[in-house]
Design an enzyme around this catalytic site. Structure first.
Site, short mmCIF file in Angstrom:
data_model
loop_
_atom_site.label_atom_id
_atom_site.label_comp_id
_atom_site.label_asym_id
_atom_site.label_seq_id
_atom_site.Cartn_x
_atom_site.Cartn_y
_atom_site.Cartn_z
N CYS A 89 -57.73 -59.26 6.61
CA CYS A 89 -57.16 -59.54 8.15
C CYS A 89 -56.23 -60.95 7.68
O CYS A 89 -55.61 -60.68 6.58
CB CYS A 89 -58.27 -60.30 8.88
SG CYS A 89 -59.00 -61.86 8.42
N ASN B 275 -58.55 -64.60 6.65
CA ASN B 275 -59.69 -64.45 5.87
C ASN B 275 -60.73 -65.39 6.06
O ASN B 275 -61.58 -65.90 5.46
CB ASN B 275 -59.42 -64.44 4.36
CG ASN B 275 -60.54 -63.77 3.73
OD1 ASN B 275 -60.96 -64.48 2.52
ND2 ASN B 275 -61.41 -62.93 4.25
N CYS C 228 -61.93 -65.32 9.86
CA CYS C 228 -62.59 -64.99 11.16
C CYS C 228 -63.06 -63.31 11.14
O CYS C 228 -64.20 -63.16 10.91
CB CYS C 228 -61.52 -64.93 12.31
SG CYS C 228 -61.13 -66.57 12.73
N ARG C 229 -62.06 -62.46 11.17
CA ARG C 229 -62.41 -61.12 11.15
C ARG C 229 -63.08 -60.44 9.80
O ARG C 229 -64.14 -60.11 9.92
CB ARG C 229 -61.28 -60.27 11.68
CG ARG C 229 -61.10 -60.55 13.13
CD ARG C 229 -59.85 -60.00 13.45
NE ARG C 229 -58.64 -60.63 12.72
CZ ARG C 229 -57.37 -60.12 12.85
NH1 ARG C 229 -57.13 -58.95 13.67
NH2 ARG C 229 -56.32 -60.50 12.19
N SER C 230 -62.07 -60.77 8.68
CA SER C 230 -62.60 -59.97 7.40
C SER C 230 -63.84 -60.51 6.88
O SER C 230 -64.73 -59.70 6.31
CB SER C 230 -61.39 -59.94 6.54
OG SER C 230 -60.94 -61.52 6.27
N ASP D 249 -57.97 -60.34 17.01
CA ASP D 249 -57.96 -61.81 16.29
C ASP D 249 -58.70 -62.96 17.47
O ASP D 249 -58.08 -63.16 18.18
CB ASP D 249 -56.62 -62.19 15.83
CG ASP D 249 -56.90 -63.39 14.71
OD1 ASP D 249 -58.07 -64.01 15.07
OD2 ASP D 249 -55.88 -63.73 14.15
#
Length: 151
Positions: free
Chosen positions: A7, A10, A12-14, A122
């Protein structure tokens, strides 16, 4: 199988995608290497966003050990798949792809066979619901990848 989720920062999402797939793969008895990174360098060495940690923890996934890192050239040879959280990250991965890359590259949702939505949104500038939605999508991605690739 070696999978790297990518993402932007690195945090939040990934990291959520990584933790959720790791848990599902372990439950299925799969010995996969799963990691995450970001295309940007703003949060290097930082832990996951507290809102990501909280939403993941509510579902039983720990992000406590996570430390942000940036995508590097070696990732393109170490992993089988680089799975981007969104189209912007996918474009950046493709732009950075070295000539000797062996990893395949795809959007995480598309790789899982989930064509809509195209992107894992995001949640960084949003509210708690956005972070919960990331966990929802991560669980859907993990279920689909494990069900398909564990056969």
């Amino acid at each position: 199988m070696k999978i790297l989720f990518v993402c932007l920062g690195n945090i939040c999402r990934s990291p959520v995608l990584e933790a959720v797939l790791r848990a599902h793969a372990e439950k299925a008895g799969l010995d996969w290497e799963i990691a995450s990174c970001g295309t940007g360098d703003w949060h290097l060495g930082h832990g996951a966003d507290p809102r990501s940690r909280a939403s993941a923890q509510r579902r039983g996934y720990s992000l406590a050990a996570h430390r942000a890192r940036q995508l590097c050239a070696a990732d393109f040879r170490r992993y089988d798949w680089l799975l981007a959280a969104d189209r912007s990250n996918l474009a950046e991965i493709v732009r950075r792809r070295p000539a000797d890359a062996t990893a395949r590259v795809a959007l995480a949702l598309a790789h899982a066979g989930l064509p809509q939505p195209l992107d894992v949104p995001d949640p960084y500038y949003g509210n708690a619901e956005g972070f919960e939605a990331v966990v929802d999508l991560a669980e859907a991605i993990a279920r689909a990848i494990v069900a398909r690739d564990a056969e």
